[in-house]
Scaffold this motif. Structure first.
Motif, PDB file in Angstrom:
ATOM      1  N   ASP A 301       0.843  -1.193   0.000  1.00 44.02           N
ATOM      2  CA  ASP A 301       0.000   0.000   0.000  1.00 44.02           C
ATOM      3  C   ASP A 301       0.883   1.249   0.000  1.00 44.02           C
ATOM      4  O   ASP A 301       2.103   1.175   0.141  1.00 44.02           O
ATOM      5  CB  ASP A 301      -0.994  -0.005   1.172  1.00 44.02           C
ATOM      6  CG  ASP A 301      -0.323   0.066   2.533  1.00 44.02           C
ATOM      7  OD1 ASP A 301       0.706   0.750   2.678  1.00 44.02           O
ATOM      8  OD2 ASP A 301      -0.839  -0.564   3.482  1.00 44.02           O
ATOM      9  N   VAL A 302       0.242   2.424  -0.173  1.00 41.83           N
ATOM     10  CA  VAL A 302       0.980   3.671  -0.354  1.00 41.83           C
ATOM     11  C   VAL A 302       1.874   3.976   0.841  1.00 41.83           C
ATOM     12  O   VAL A 302       3.070   4.281   0.696  1.00 41.83           O
ATOM     13  CB  VAL A 302       0.009   4.844  -0.613  1.00 41.83           C
ATOM     14  CG1 VAL A 302       0.769   6.169  -0.618  1.00 41.83           C
ATOM     15  CG2 VAL A 302      -0.715   4.647  -1.936  1.00 41.83           C
ATOM     16  N   THR A 303       1.320   3.899   2.059  1.00 40.40           N
ATOM     17  CA  THR A 303       2.108   4.222   3.252  1.00 40.40           C
ATOM     18  C   THR A 303       3.269   3.257   3.421  1.00 40.40           C
ATOM     19  O   THR A 303       4.395   3.649   3.719  1.00 40.40           O
ATOM     20  CB  THR A 303       1.216   4.188   4.503  1.00 40.40           C
ATOM     21  OG1 THR A 303       0.129   5.106   4.325  1.00 40.40           O
ATOM     22  CG2 THR A 303       2.009   4.589   5.743  1.00 40.40           C
ATOM     23  N   GLU A 304       3.013   1.986   3.193  1.00 43.15           N
ATOM     24  CA  GLU A 304       4.048   0.958   3.322  1.00 43.15           C
ATOM     25  C   GLU A 304       5.145   1.163   2.275  1.00 43.15           C
ATOM     26  O   GLU A 304       6.343   1.066   2.565  1.00 43.15           O
ATOM     27  CB  GLU A 304       3.405  -0.421   3.156  1.00 43.15           C
ATOM     28  CG  GLU A 304       4.297  -1.584   3.594  1.00 43.15           C
ATOM     29  CD  GLU A 304       3.540  -2.896   3.507  1.00 43.15           C
ATOM     30  OE1 GLU A 304       3.864  -3.823   4.270  1.00 43.15           O
ATOM     31  OE2 GLU A 304       2.603  -2.999   2.665  1.00 43.15           O
ATOM     32  N   ALA A 310      11.730   5.149   1.789  1.00 41.32           N
ATOM     33  CA  ALA A 310      12.548   5.978   2.677  1.00 41.32           C
ATOM     34  C   ALA A 310      13.790   5.223   3.149  1.00 41.32           C
ATOM     35  O   ALA A 310      14.884   5.782   3.222  1.00 41.32           O
ATOM     36  CB  ALA A 310      11.719   6.427   3.890  1.00 41.32           C
ATOM     37  N   LEU A 311      13.633   3.939   3.478  1.00 36.96           N
ATOM     38  CA  LEU A 311      14.789   3.128   3.877  1.00 36.96           C
ATOM     39  C   LEU A 311      15.779   3.002   2.724  1.00 36.96           C
ATOM     40  O   LEU A 311      16.996   3.089   2.918  1.00 36.96           O
ATOM     41  CB  LEU A 311      14.321   1.743   4.324  1.00 36.96           C
ATOM     42  CG  LEU A 311      13.543   1.688   5.648  1.00 36.96           C
ATOM     43  CD1 LEU A 311      12.997   0.273   5.882  1.00 36.96           C
ATOM     44  CD2 LEU A 311      14.422   2.112   6.816  1.00 36.96           C
ATOM     45  N   SER A 312      15.274   2.793   1.508  1.00 34.59           N
ATOM     46  CA  SER A 312      16.149   2.711   0.340  1.00 34.59           C
ATOM     47  C   SER A 312      16.834   4.047   0.080  1.00 34.59           C
ATOM     48  O   SER A 312      18.027   4.109  -0.229  1.00 34.59           O
ATOM     49  CB  SER A 312      15.342   2.297  -0.900  1.00 34.59           C
ATOM     50  OG  SER A 312      14.798   1.003  -0.754  1.00 34.59           O
ATOM     51  N   GLY A 353      13.103  -8.184  -7.149  1.00 38.96           N
ATOM     52  CA  GLY A 353      12.907  -8.552  -5.749  1.00 38.96           C
ATOM     53  C   GLY A 353      11.443  -8.689  -5.372  1.00 38.96           C
ATOM     54  O   GLY A 353      10.591  -7.950  -5.867  1.00 38.96           O
ATOM     55  N   SER A 354      11.161  -9.640  -4.486  1.00 38.10           N
ATOM     56  CA  SER A 354       9.775  -9.851  -4.055  1.00 38.10           C
ATOM     57  C   SER A 354       9.610  -9.759  -2.546  1.00 38.10           C
ATOM     58  O   SER A 354       8.481  -9.656  -2.051  1.00 38.10           O
ATOM     59  CB  SER A 354       9.284 -11.230  -4.535  1.00 38.10           C
ATOM     60  OG  SER A 354      10.128 -12.261  -4.039  1.00 38.10           O
ATOM     61  N   THR A 355      10.719  -9.784  -1.798  1.00 36.13           N
ATOM     62  CA  THR A 355      10.632  -9.684  -0.339  1.00 36.13           C
ATOM     63  C   THR A 355      11.150  -8.325   0.118  1.00 36.13           C
ATOM     64  O   THR A 355      12.010  -7.724  -0.544  1.00 36.13           O
ATOM     65  CB  THR A 355      11.470 -10.783   0.328  1.00 36.13           C
ATOM     66  OG1 THR A 355      12.863 -10.567   0.036  1.00 36.13           O
ATOM     67  CG2 THR A 355      11.061 -12.160  -0.176  1.00 36.13           C
ATOM     68  N   PRO A 356      10.641  -7.827   1.251  1.00 39.14           N
ATOM     69  CA  PRO A 356      11.123  -6.527   1.742  1.00 39.14           C
ATOM     70  C   PRO A 356      12.637  -6.469   1.919  1.00 39.14           C
ATOM     71  O   PRO A 356      13.254  -5.439   1.639  1.00 39.14           O
ATOM     72  CB  PRO A 356      10.395  -6.379   3.083  1.00 39.14           C
ATOM     73  CG  PRO A 356       9.139  -7.168   2.917  1.00 39.14           C
ATOM     74  CD  PRO A 356       9.520  -8.335   2.068  1.00 39.14           C
ATOM     75  N   LEU A 357      13.260  -7.568   2.365  1.00 44.64           N
ATOM     76  CA  LEU A 357      14.701  -7.566   2.587  1.00 44.64           C
ATOM     77  C   LEU A 357      15.464  -7.336   1.283  1.00 44.64           C
ATOM     78  O   LEU A 357      16.384  -6.510   1.226  1.00 44.64           O
ATOM     79  CB  LEU A 357      15.140  -8.889   3.226  1.00 44.64           C
ATOM     80  CG  LEU A 357      16.643  -9.024   3.528  1.00 44.64           C
ATOM     81  CD1 LEU A 357      17.071  -7.957   4.531  1.00 44.64           C
ATOM     82  CD2 LEU A 357      16.959 -10.420   4.057  1.00 44.64           C
ATOM     83  N   VAL A 358      15.091  -8.045   0.227  1.00 42.43           N
ATOM     84  CA  VAL A 358      15.764  -7.883  -1.069  1.00 42.43           C
ATOM     85  C   VAL A 358      15.474  -6.510  -1.656  1.00 42.43           C
ATOM     86  O   VAL A 358      16.373  -5.840  -2.185  1.00 42.43           O
ATOM     87  CB  VAL A 358      15.329  -8.995  -2.050  1.00 42.43           C
ATOM     88  CG1 VAL A 358      15.895  -8.730  -3.445  1.00 42.43           C
ATOM     89  CG2 VAL A 358      15.781 -10.350  -1.544  1.00 42.43           C
ATOM     90  N   VAL A 360      14.531  -3.616  -0.110  1.00 42.21           N
ATOM     91  CA  VAL A 360      15.181  -2.522   0.626  1.00 42.21           C
ATOM     92  C   VAL A 360      16.702  -2.618   0.500  1.00 42.21           C
ATOM     93  O   VAL A 360      17.389  -1.614   0.309  1.00 42.21           O
ATOM     94  CB  VAL A 360      14.751  -2.527   2.108  1.00 42.21           C
ATOM     95  CG1 VAL A 360      15.562  -1.515   2.907  1.00 42.21           C
ATOM     96  CG2 VAL A 360      13.260  -2.222   2.224  1.00 42.21           C
ATOM     97  N   GLY A 361      17.241  -3.848   0.584  1.00 38.78           N
ATOM     98  CA  GLY A 361      18.694  -4.015   0.500  1.00 38.78           C
ATOM     99  C   GLY A 361      19.250  -3.586  -0.832  1.00 38.78           C
ATOM    100  O   GLY A 361      20.239  -2.835  -0.907  1.00 38.78           O
ATOM    101  N   SER A 362      18.629  -4.034  -1.927  1.00 34.69           N
ATOM    102  CA  SER A 362      19.109  -3.653  -3.257  1.00 34.69           C
ATOM    103  C   SER A 362      18.834  -2.178  -3.531  1.00 34.69           C
ATOM    104  O   SER A 362      19.640  -1.497  -4.169  1.00 34.69           O
ATOM    105  CB  SER A 362      18.460  -4.523  -4.330  1.00 34.69           C
ATOM    106  OG  SER A 362      17.044  -4.388  -4.307  1.00 34.69           O
ATOM    107  N   GLY A 363      17.690  -1.678  -3.032  1.00 33.95           N
ATOM    108  CA  GLY A 363      17.388  -0.255  -3.207  1.00 33.95           C
ATOM    109  C   GLY A 363      18.381   0.633  -2.493  1.00 33.95           C
ATOM    110  O   GLY A 363      18.839   1.646  -3.027  1.00 33.95           O
ATOM    111  N   PHE A 364      18.744   0.237  -1.272  1.00 37.19           N
ATOM    112  CA  PHE A 364      19.736   0.989  -0.511  1.00 37.19           C
ATOM    113  C   PHE A 364      21.098   0.981  -1.225  1.00 37.19           C
ATOM    114  O   PHE A 364      21.747   2.013  -1.367  1.00 37.19           O
ATOM    115  CB  PHE A 364      19.881   0.406   0.891  1.00 37.19           C
ATOM    116  CG  PHE A 364      20.945   1.065   1.725  1.00 37.19           C
ATOM    117  CD1 PHE A 364      20.660   2.208   2.463  1.00 37.19           C
ATOM    118  CD2 PHE A 364      22.233   0.557   1.761  1.00 37.19           C
ATOM    119  CE1 PHE A 364      21.645   2.825   3.222  1.00 37.19           C
ATOM    120  CE2 PHE A 364      23.223   1.162   2.521  1.00 37.19           C
ATOM    121  CZ  PHE A 364      22.926   2.302   3.253  1.00 37.19           C
ATOM    122  N   ALA A 365      21.529  -0.209  -1.677  1.00 35.73           N
ATOM    123  CA  ALA A 365      22.813  -0.302  -2.380  1.00 35.73           C
ATOM    124  C   ALA A 365      22.795   0.511  -3.668  1.00 35.73           C
ATOM    125  O   ALA A 365      23.787   1.188  -4.013  1.00 35.73           O
ATOM    126  CB  ALA A 365      23.131  -1.769  -2.689  1.00 35.73           C
TER     127      ALA A 365
END
Length: 455
Positions: A301-304, A310-312, A353-358, A360-365
């Motif tokens: 959803d939008v907020t999520e 933001a983390l990325s 990516g399909s999981t939050p970890l992948v 956010v992690g790839s987005g951050f990198a």
């Protein structure tokens, strides 16, 4: 491969600026200039934050969401051309103040838009004010900072500025969740915050001096000598005797400036930069503007999605910080190429990516590497042209990135809906390879050289 061609010897006010030790005055200059770029970068990524919010608010389809993202970029395209030319004609300091004033007024006005049409017009006008901000940051710092620290401290300025990116996403998430504050919709406060913050920086920037190199180029040698002597005094290294005013002038009409940009050694550099600026839009702005929409398309959803974005986006200031030692240690053209290739690979990982970890992690990198790329090219484009055409050449080329950014959502958003994120980011990776060939074959070396030695 085109190598840097030695130009005129550094002398007069330029020699004084090059000889100064790094001081508290230089650090304050970097903060004042960098904090202005905060609002440019806040604004650049605000379109991607606002698009999913306003899609819900005003029941927008793909075309409406694309228009929200592109309206500010379209204004930046026009502003990058007009205000960059103005900076070469009327001075860096004057335009530094004018651009933030224009942005501040129209950003606050956009916060009270009653409908999409009014919003798009006011976003265009706000973008017009910010169009030349980053080109002016590059130009102004290049003309004041000694060559031995020019790259490192320009990277520090952008580290300050890139805090605006995660701030935009974090504020967006919080204000969307709040729905309204004091009876005003939360998303409108995002625009008010940007406008009022920029006005505050405008007031602070009034203490900035005009560039002595620009003054010399326009025949105002005595003023240039006086500014250089004052900077030396503030830096704790007062000049004994009078500063030489023997430097030749060189200011001219816009037509004359463009003639220089497309002649001799500068022709190759201009062509390289024009091609680069079109392609770097896909490499750099594509992720920032599309990330929230990609996450919504993945089912968040939008907020999520704004929280994950933001983390990325936290990678932007941290990547900028990581670039500080790299931009002086490595030749900048090769640093641009290496970081661009990493962007292409990480973009595909993020899209798949399909999981939050992948995700956010790839987005951050990706965002961290993006700002090694961004800082290197911002420093680079200000170094490869002489003072008389530095802002105009850089600004006109940079305007193409804004024009591409305005056009890109109308291609990428529908493609995202039909072909999916992997196709969008896979196509972007192909264009990044072309970017690397462009810089590698046509770009000169610049690291560690005085501006006068490059032109």
């Amino acid at each position: 491969m085109t190598e840097a061609r030695p130009g005129a010897a550094t002398s007069g006010p330029a020699a004084v600026l090059e000889s100064l030790p790094l001081s508290g005055w230089h650090r304050r200059l970097v903060v004042l200039v960098g904090i202005g770029s905060f609002f440019d970068l806040y604004e650049v990524f605000l379109g991607g934050v606002l698009a999913p919010i306003l899609a819900r608010e005003w029941a927008l389809g793909s075309a409406g969401k694309a228009a929200v993202v592109s309206s500010g970029f379209l204004g930046m395209f026009v502003g990058a051309v007009l205000l960059s030319i103005a900076a070469d004609r009327f001075g860096r300091r004057t335009v530094f103040l004018l651009n933030l004033l224009t942005y501040s007024l129209f950003s606050v006005a956009a916060a009270f838009s009653p409908n999409l049409e009014t919003f798009l017009v006011l976003r265009f006008l706000a973008g017009l004010g910010l169009g030349a901000e980053l080109v002016l940051v590059d130009t102004y710092l290049a003309e004041f900072l000694p060559r031995r620290v020019r790259g490192r401290w320009t990277a520090w300025a952008y580290t300050v500025g890139f805090l605006g990116v995660p701030v935009a996403a974090l504020l967006g998430g919080r204000l969307v969740a709040a729905q309204s504050i004091a009876g005003v919709d939360g998303w409108r406060w995002l625009l008010v915050a940007g406008g009022l913050g920029a006005f505050f920086v405008l007031v602070l920037r009034r203490v900035l001096p005009e560039s002595p190199r620009w003054l010399v180029a326009h025949g105002r040698r005595e003023e240039a000598a006086a500014v250089a002597a004052d900077v030396a005094r503030r830096a704790g290294a007062p000049v004994e005797g009078e500063v030489s005013t023997a430097d030749s002038g060189g200011g001219g009409s816009t037509v004359a400036v463009l003639r220089i940009a497309f002649s001799g050694v500068y022709r190759t550099r201009t062509v390289m930069l024009l091609i680069f600026q079109v392609l770097q839009t896909v490499a750099y702005y594509g992720f920032g503007t599309l990330a929230p929409l990609v996450l919504v398309a993945k089912g968040f959803d939008v907020t999520e999605s704004l929280g994950y974005a933001a983390l990325s986006f936290a990678g932007y200031p941290l990547g900028s910080l990581a670039s500080v030692p790299l931009v002086e240690r490595f030749e900048r053209k090769w640093l641009i190429i290496a970081s661009a290739l990493a962007i292409g690979v990480l973009g595909i990982v993020f899209a798949a990516g399909s999981t939050p970890l992948v995700i956010v992690g790839s987005g951050f990198a990706l965002t961290a590497v993006s700002n090694v790329f961004s800082n290197a090219f911002h420093i680079y484009q200000a170094e490869i042209f002489p003072t008389t055409i530095r802002s105009t050449a850089g600004g006109i080329a940079y305007s193409l990135s804004r024009a591409t950014s305005a056009f890109l959502p109308f291609v990428a958003v529908p493609l995202l809906a039909t072909a999916g994120p992997v196709a969008v980011f896979g196509g972007a990776a192909g264009l990044i390879v072309l970017l690397c060939l462009d810089v590698g074959l046509l770009g000169p070396r610049s690291t560690g050289l005085a501006l006068e030695e490059l032109g």
